[in-house]
Design a protein around this motif. Structure first.
Motif, PDB file in Angstrom:
ATOM      1  N   LYS A  19       0.875  -1.253   0.114  1.00 29.28           N
ATOM      2  CA  LYS A  19       0.112   0.071  -0.042  1.00 29.28           C
ATOM      3  C   LYS A  19       0.992   1.218   0.038  1.00 29.28           C
ATOM      4  N   HIS A  20       1.989   1.215   0.650  1.00 22.94           N
ATOM      5  CA  HIS A  20       2.753   2.349   0.801  1.00 22.94           C
ATOM      6  C   HIS A  20       3.981   2.310  -0.192  1.00 22.94           C
ATOM      7  N   VAL A  21       4.441   1.101  -0.791  1.00 21.73           N
ATOM      8  CA  VAL A  21       5.587   1.070  -1.698  1.00 21.73           C
ATOM      9  C   VAL A  21       4.915   0.075  -2.848  1.00 21.73           C
ATOM     10  N   PRO A  22       4.209   0.647  -3.841  1.00 18.79           N
ATOM     11  CA  PRO A  22       3.517  -0.535  -4.606  1.00 18.79           C
ATOM     12  C   PRO A  22       4.584  -1.386  -5.446  1.00 18.79           C
ATOM     13  N   PRO A  23       4.061  -2.672  -5.705  1.00 17.12           N
ATOM     14  CA  PRO A  23       5.152  -3.553  -6.475  1.00 17.12           C
ATOM     15  C   PRO A  23       4.902  -3.214  -7.740  1.00 17.12           C
ATOM     16  N   PRO A  24       5.636  -3.588  -8.695  1.00 19.03           N
ATOM     17  CA  PRO A  24       5.449  -3.269 -10.168  1.00 19.03           C
ATOM     18  C   PRO A  24       4.143  -3.648 -10.868  1.00 19.03           C
ATOM     19  N   ALA A  25       3.621  -3.161 -11.698  1.00 21.99           N
ATOM     20  CA  ALA A  25       2.540  -3.512 -12.200  1.00 21.99           C
ATOM     21  C   ALA A  25       2.636  -5.000 -12.938  1.00 21.99           C
ATOM     22  N   GLY A  26       1.521  -5.890 -12.689  1.00 20.88           N
ATOM     23  CA  GLY A  26       1.600  -7.262 -12.920  1.00 20.88           C
ATOM     24  C   GLY A  26       2.405  -8.024 -12.219  1.00 20.88           C
ATOM     25  N   ALA A  27       3.179  -7.727 -11.196  1.00 20.82           N
ATOM     26  CA  ALA A  27       3.745  -8.681 -10.374  1.00 20.82           C
ATOM     27  C   ALA A  27       2.686  -9.644  -9.565  1.00 20.82           C
ATOM     28  N   ARG A  28       2.978 -10.727  -9.569  1.00 25.17           N
ATOM     29  CA  ARG A  28       2.320 -11.561  -8.507  1.00 25.17           C
ATOM     30  C   ARG A  28       2.415 -11.841  -7.174  1.00 25.17           C
ATOM     31  N   SER A  29       1.627 -11.858  -6.220  1.00 25.27           N
ATOM     32  CA  SER A  29       1.966 -11.965  -4.847  1.00 25.27           C
ATOM     33  C   SER A  29       2.592 -13.086  -4.618  1.00 25.27           C
ATOM     34  N   PRO A  30       3.744 -13.082  -3.925  1.00 23.69           N
ATOM     35  CA  PRO A  30       4.373 -14.229  -3.551  1.00 23.69           C
ATOM     36  C   PRO A  30       3.598 -15.174  -2.535  1.00 23.69           C
ATOM     37  N   ALA A  31       2.761 -14.581  -1.752  1.00 24.46           N
ATOM     38  CA  ALA A  31       1.584 -15.421  -1.046  1.00 24.46           C
ATOM     39  C   ALA A  31       0.850 -16.124  -1.703  1.00 24.46           C
ATOM     40  N   LEU A  32       0.696 -16.013  -2.944  1.00 25.03           N
ATOM     41  CA  LEU A  32       0.049 -16.992  -3.798  1.00 25.03           C
ATOM     42  C   LEU A  32       0.273 -18.313  -3.512  1.00 25.03           C
ATOM     43  N   TRP A  33       1.694 -18.693  -3.406  1.00 24.83           N
ATOM     44  CA  TRP A  33       2.347 -19.981  -3.010  1.00 24.83           C
ATOM     45  C   TRP A  33       1.587 -20.583  -1.712  1.00 24.83           C
ATOM     46  N   GLY A  34       1.179 -19.694  -0.987  1.00 24.54           N
ATOM     47  CA  GLY A  34       0.601 -20.271   0.103  1.00 24.54           C
ATOM     48  C   GLY A  34      -0.835 -20.574   0.241  1.00 24.54           C
ATOM     49  N   THR A  35      -1.545 -20.690  -1.094  1.00 22.46           N
ATOM     50  CA  THR A  35      -2.761 -21.369  -1.339  1.00 22.46           C
ATOM     51  C   THR A  35      -2.817 -22.659  -2.287  1.00 22.46           C
ATOM     52  N   ARG A  36      -3.665 -23.614  -1.871  1.00 26.22           N
ATOM     53  CA  ARG A  36      -3.645 -24.708  -2.626  1.00 26.22           C
ATOM     54  C   ARG A  36      -3.730 -24.667  -4.076  1.00 26.22           C
ATOM     55  N   ALA A  37      -4.903 -23.600  -4.281  1.00 27.20           N
ATOM     56  CA  ALA A  37      -5.301 -23.269  -5.693  1.00 27.20           C
ATOM     57  C   ALA A  37      -4.054 -23.150  -6.639  1.00 27.20           C
ATOM     58  N   ARG A  38      -3.140 -22.170  -6.172  1.00 31.07           N
ATOM     59  CA  ARG A  38      -2.021 -21.643  -6.869  1.00 31.07           C
ATOM     60  C   ARG A  38      -1.062 -22.880  -6.921  1.00 31.07           C
ATOM     61  N   LEU A  39      -0.856 -23.674  -5.930  1.00 29.29           N
ATOM     62  CA  LEU A  39       0.091 -24.888  -6.056  1.00 29.29           C
ATOM     63  C   LEU A  39      -0.343 -25.807  -7.329  1.00 29.29           C
ATOM     64  N   GLU A  40      -1.733 -25.925  -7.184  1.00 23.57           N
ATOM     65  CA  GLU A  40      -2.209 -26.764  -8.241  1.00 23.57           C
ATOM     66  C   GLU A  40      -1.976 -26.394  -9.696  1.00 23.57           C
ATOM     67  N   GLU A  41      -1.835 -25.012  -9.707  1.00 23.44           N
ATOM     68  CA  GLU A  41      -1.527 -24.359 -11.053  1.00 23.44           C
ATOM     69  C   GLU A  41      -0.047 -24.485 -11.337  1.00 23.44           C
ATOM     70  N   LEU A  42       0.638 -24.210 -10.380  1.00 21.31           N
ATOM     71  CA  LEU A  42       2.036 -24.626 -10.537  1.00 21.31           C
ATOM     72  C   LEU A  42       2.670 -25.670 -10.695  1.00 21.31           C
ATOM     73  N   PHE A  43       2.095 -26.843 -10.071  1.00 18.51           N
ATOM     74  CA  PHE A  43       2.571 -28.337 -10.203  1.00 18.51           C
ATOM     75  C   PHE A  43       1.457 -29.185 -10.899  1.00 18.51           C
ATOM     76  N   PRO A  44       1.167 -28.824 -12.155  1.00 13.57           N
ATOM     77  CA  PRO A  44       0.168 -29.811 -12.583  1.00 13.57           C
ATOM     78  C   PRO A  44       0.691 -31.032 -13.356  1.00 13.57           C
ATOM     79  N   ALA A  45       1.642 -31.199 -13.612  1.00 14.14           N
ATOM     80  CA  ALA A  45       2.250 -32.217 -14.220  1.00 14.14           C
ATOM     81  C   ALA A  45       3.306 -33.145 -13.578  1.00 14.14           C
ATOM     82  N   HIS A  46       3.239 -34.659 -13.637  1.00 20.69           N
ATOM     83  CA  HIS A  46       4.274 -35.130 -13.040  1.00 20.69           C
ATOM     84  C   HIS A  46       4.369 -35.227 -11.561  1.00 20.69           C
TER      85      HIS A  46
END
Length: 281
Positions: A174-201
């Motif tokens: 909120k005080h120092v905005p990240p670059p436009a389009g940057a994804r939040s690192p905290a998405l790795w802390g959600t099962r939904a994102r993990l299933e997107e990142l590791f779909p194969a094998h």
């Protein structure tokens, strides 16, 4: 209206300069002294190694190892451990800890998005609050999979979006905005994102909610430590003028108060994270 015409009328999605973002992040983690904060997280490394059910003699890679919490825990279990990070000073801290405990380990400067190892080199690959901060999340996930043997496991400890550290980064943004389009690192802390990142094998993804408890002398003590030694917080304060720094300090203190369960003036702040074990086919 045709699909192409409809798309033409839509606003263009921001394109993130991943190289610039990586340089910015590397600068942040190289500033301060993350080891001062990182060493308090050792219990997370021990827990992850137990979740992975490590076996003595196995080859283990700790990616974005920082000052070595996961790597040290694996070495205590008589594994053959390699710790990597793209901040050499952090690897030096990990080496100091390994030497003090007389633990045999290898250390290598390496980028989590371009690991210098052959395919299927390790029985176990782990990262504790590390790989989640990579700019190119898909590439980092692919690298973890690539260097892990078939039948092996990937272990991750990732802060969640709604937990204390997830909210800390949201407040900073909120005080120092990240670059436009940057994804939040905290998405790795959600099962939904993990299933997107590791779909194969992947044979299975086990994701268990955990908490790490930050314990400090007082809100002022926590703030002093994090703005002095924790790179992202240090850099955020450095990017603001005096008024901005006061506003950020006030919001961070308010955040701590909201999460704090101590009533004696100290800080006892539980922070949610996801303990993940991914098994390869």
């Amino acid at each position: 209206m045709s699909t192409s015409a409809a798309l033409a009328g839509m606003p263009a999605q921001p394109v993130t300069d991943l190289a610039a973002l990586k340089a910015r992040q590397q600068g942040a983690w190289s500033s301060g002294d993350y080891a001062v904060v990182g060493t308090t997280l050792q219990i997370v490394g021990e827990s992850l190694c137990e979740a992975l059910d490590l076996r003595a003699g196995s080859k283990v890679l700790d990616v974005a190892a920082g000052n070595g919490n996961g790597a040290l825990a694996a070495a205590r279990r008589w594994c053959e451990v390699t710790a990597t990070d793209y901040v050499p000073a952090l690897l030096d801290k990990a080496m100091e800890r390994a030497n003090a405990d007389r633990l045999a380990m290898e250390f290598m400067e390496a980028d989590a998005e371009n690991l210098p190892f052959k395919d299927q080199s390790f029985d176990y690959v782990m990262s504790i609050f590390g790989v989640m901060f990579t700019p190119d999340q898909e590439r980092a996930a692919a690298e973890l999979m690539r260097v892990c043997k078939r039948g092996g496991s990937i272990g991750l400890s990732n802060w969640t979006p709604d937990g204390f550290i997830g909210q800390l980064f949201k407040t900073i943004g909120k005080h120092v905005p990240p670059p436009a389009g940057a994804r939040s690192p905290a998405l790795w802390g959600t099962r939904a994102r993990l299933e997107e990142l590791f779909p194969a094998h992947v044979a299975s993804i086990a994701a268990t909610p955990r908490q790490f408890v930050f314990r400090y002398k007082s809100p002022a003590h926590w703030l002093e430590v994090f703005r002095t030694f924790y790179g992202p917080v240090l850099k955020a304060f450095g990017a603001l003028d005096t008024a901005g720094q006061m506003a950020l300090a006030g919001e961070l203190t308010e955040l701590m108060t909201r999460f704090n369960r101590a009533e004696d003036g100290t800080i006892v702040v539980p922070s949610d994270y996801l303990e993940v074990v991914i098994t390869r086919h």
